[in-house]
Enzyme design. Sequence first.
Site, PDB file in Angstrom:
ATOM      1  N   ASP A   1      43.831  48.708  51.354  1.00  9.58           N
ATOM      2  CA  ASP A   1      42.855  47.606  51.411  1.00  9.58           C
ATOM      3  C   ASP A   1      41.689  48.099  52.262  1.00  9.58           C
ATOM      4  O   ASP A   1      41.726  49.232  52.779  1.00  9.58           O
ATOM      5  CB  ASP A   1      43.502  46.343  52.033  1.00  9.58           C
ATOM      6  CG  ASP A   1      42.813  45.052  51.545  1.00  9.58           C
ATOM      7  OD1 ASP A   1      41.589  44.925  51.756  1.00  9.58           O
ATOM      8  OD2 ASP A   1      43.492  44.207  50.938  1.00  9.58           O
TER       9      ASP A   1
ATOM     10  N   LYS B   1      36.242  38.819  34.410  1.00 10.93           N
ATOM     11  CA  LYS B   1      37.640  38.909  33.956  1.00 10.93           C
ATOM     12  C   LYS B   1      37.696  39.015  32.428  1.00 10.93           C
ATOM     13  O   LYS B   1      38.507  39.765  31.880  1.00 10.93           O
ATOM     14  CB  LYS B   1      38.447  37.688  34.430  1.00 10.93           C
ATOM     15  CG  LYS B   1      38.689  37.655  35.937  1.00 10.93           C
ATOM     16  CD  LYS B   1      39.611  38.775  36.409  1.00 10.93           C
ATOM     17  CE  LYS B   1      39.978  38.656  37.870  1.00 10.93           C
ATOM     18  NZ  LYS B   1      40.706  39.823  38.385  1.00 10.93           N
TER      19      LYS B   1
ATOM     20  N   ASP C   1      38.213  51.647  49.915  1.00 11.62           N
ATOM     21  CA  ASP C   1      37.268  50.792  49.199  1.00 11.62           C
ATOM     22  C   ASP C   1      37.455  51.114  47.716  1.00 11.62           C
ATOM     23  O   ASP C   1      37.241  52.251  47.296  1.00 11.62           O
ATOM     24  CB  ASP C   1      35.834  51.109  49.654  1.00 11.62           C
ATOM     25  CG  ASP C   1      34.805  50.250  48.926  1.00 11.62           C
ATOM     26  OD1 ASP C   1      35.155  49.609  47.903  1.00 11.62           O
ATOM     27  OD2 ASP C   1      33.649  50.222  49.380  1.00 11.62           O
TER      28      ASP C   1
ATOM     29  N   GLY D   1      44.042  46.306  47.289  1.00 13.49           N
ATOM     30  CA  GLY D   1      43.846  44.896  47.664  1.00 13.49           C
ATOM     31  C   GLY D   1      45.157  44.301  48.147  1.00 13.49           C
ATOM     32  O   GLY D   1      45.410  43.109  47.982  1.00 13.49           O
TER      33      GLY D   1
ATOM     34  N   GLY E   1      45.655  40.912  50.394  1.00 10.06           N
ATOM     35  CA  GLY E   1      45.309  39.569  49.929  1.00 10.06           C
ATOM     36  C   GLY E   1      46.534  38.713  49.660  1.00 10.06           C
ATOM     37  O   GLY E   1      47.676  39.103  49.918  1.00 10.06           O
ATOM     38  N   GLN E   2      46.275  37.515  49.127  1.00 13.99           N
ATOM     39  CA  GLN E   2      47.356  36.530  48.899  1.00 13.99           C
ATOM     40  C   GLN E   2      48.473  37.103  48.039  1.00 13.99           C
ATOM     41  O   GLN E   2      49.643  36.953  48.346  1.00 13.99           O
ATOM     42  CB  GLN E   2      46.798  35.313  48.155  1.00 13.99           C
ATOM     43  CG  GLN E   2      45.987  34.366  48.993  1.00 13.99           C
ATOM     44  CD  GLN E   2      45.621  33.115  48.183  1.00 13.99           C
ATOM     45  OE1 GLN E   2      46.349  32.138  48.212  1.00 13.99           O
ATOM     46  NE2 GLN E   2      44.513  33.144  47.485  1.00 13.99           N
TER      47      GLN E   2
ATOM     48  N   TYR F   1      32.799  35.371  38.014  1.00 16.02           N
ATOM     49  CA  TYR F   1      34.197  35.797  38.111  1.00 16.02           C
ATOM     50  C   TYR F   1      34.851  35.769  36.727  1.00 16.02           C
ATOM     51  O   TYR F   1      35.474  36.744  36.288  1.00 16.02           O
ATOM     52  CB  TYR F   1      34.911  34.840  39.075  1.00 16.02           C
ATOM     53  CG  TYR F   1      36.398  35.030  39.205  1.00 16.02           C
ATOM     54  CD1 TYR F   1      36.925  36.160  39.826  1.00 16.02           C
ATOM     55  CD2 TYR F   1      37.277  34.049  38.748  1.00 16.02           C
ATOM     56  CE1 TYR F   1      38.301  36.309  39.966  1.00 16.02           C
ATOM     57  CE2 TYR F   1      38.646  34.194  38.899  1.00 16.02           C
ATOM     58  CZ  TYR F   1      39.150  35.323  39.504  1.00 16.02           C
ATOM     59  OH  TYR F   1      40.509  35.467  39.654  1.00 16.02           O
TER      60      TYR F   1
END
Length: 318
Positions: free
Chosen positions: A38, A148, A54, A12, A15-16, A144
């Site tokens: 990613d 978590k 993936d 990932g 991402g940010q 979400y």
Amino acid sequence: MSTETEKILIIGAGGQIGVELTAKLSEMYGSSNVVASDLKNTDAFNNNPFETLDALDKKALFDIVRKHGITHIYHLAALLSATGEQNPMFAWKLNMESLFNVLDLAKEKHISRLYWPSSIAVFGPTTPQENTPQYTVMEPSTIYGISKQAGERWCEWYFKKHNVDVRSLRYPGLIGWKSAPGGGTTDYAVHIFHEALKNRKYESFLSENTALPMMHMEDAIRATIEIMHAPAEQIKIRGSYNLSGISFSPKDIAAEIKKHFPDFSISYKPDFRQAIADSWPKSINDSEARNHWGWKEQYNLPKLVENMLINLKKTKTA
Ligand code: NAD
Ligand code: SER
């Protein structure tokens, strides 16, 4: 932890958080020792080895770990709170199955250390909202947050049963200028800067007094690196650590932006994300992180706003 022998995989990475973490770890370990992955490649990774991956594909993940001799994984791929509510079954699948894939790699000793982020979304409407402690009532109301919270329990279980060296932080809302927001409820506090620079106005999807725990991305990256480099005996929590930076509302951040742009204006049109924000803490008590491995934030709200505006202005005129 020696930076000479470690080989890192970031899942990932586009991402940010991933873009900034890849850059910081590349400074420390050398770009060739930090493999970015990613669903698709971006310009950010010209100097790093890149693998299209993936995170749900366990075999492809295993092949990449073997091919590059990976020792440490930072697993960042997930669906965040707002996008997760739009696609709950997929959010559950991605957030849980991808975590099992990396936990199993660590259990089978293919890697020696794992980082996986949790979130303030593990808390819910029955949690005390002010100065929320590490240990408290936790009844998350988003898929979400549920994923978590379950992930935290699994991390601790893998640590206790299989001696997996997994480390985790409950990030607050993260604010950085290097990449676009990725579908979170706290992301209004990233959008607002782009709109302030472009149009001098912003319509907030959260109401004016909705205070939430937040943090500058630089602080979050530093916390991530610090917890991953701390001696194992200092990591006494193997679920996930509360982590605190600052706490502010849309009204507070707008007032701070107005100090730089007196003609800036904000309006409020709360949508479905308001209920998510209302279920989360307003501020976090992170004394365990401070006491166990020495955490301390560097950014307050004025410093964060100034830093965001200066850097975003540069990217827009570059
Ligand atoms: P983001 O949405 O910006 O980035 C996630 C990245 O994962 C994207 O680049 C996406 O392409 C990639 N991805 C999605 N599905 C994938 C898959 N199947 N395989 C491989 N990659 C895939 O999210 P972010 O803000 O960078 O957050 C990273 C992590 O930090 C997440 O676990 C998130 O829950 C957690 N977190 C973020 C914040 C925040 O404020 N940004 C706060 C708390 C926790
Ligand atoms: N910033 C994240 C979100 O809003 C919290 O994990 O989804």
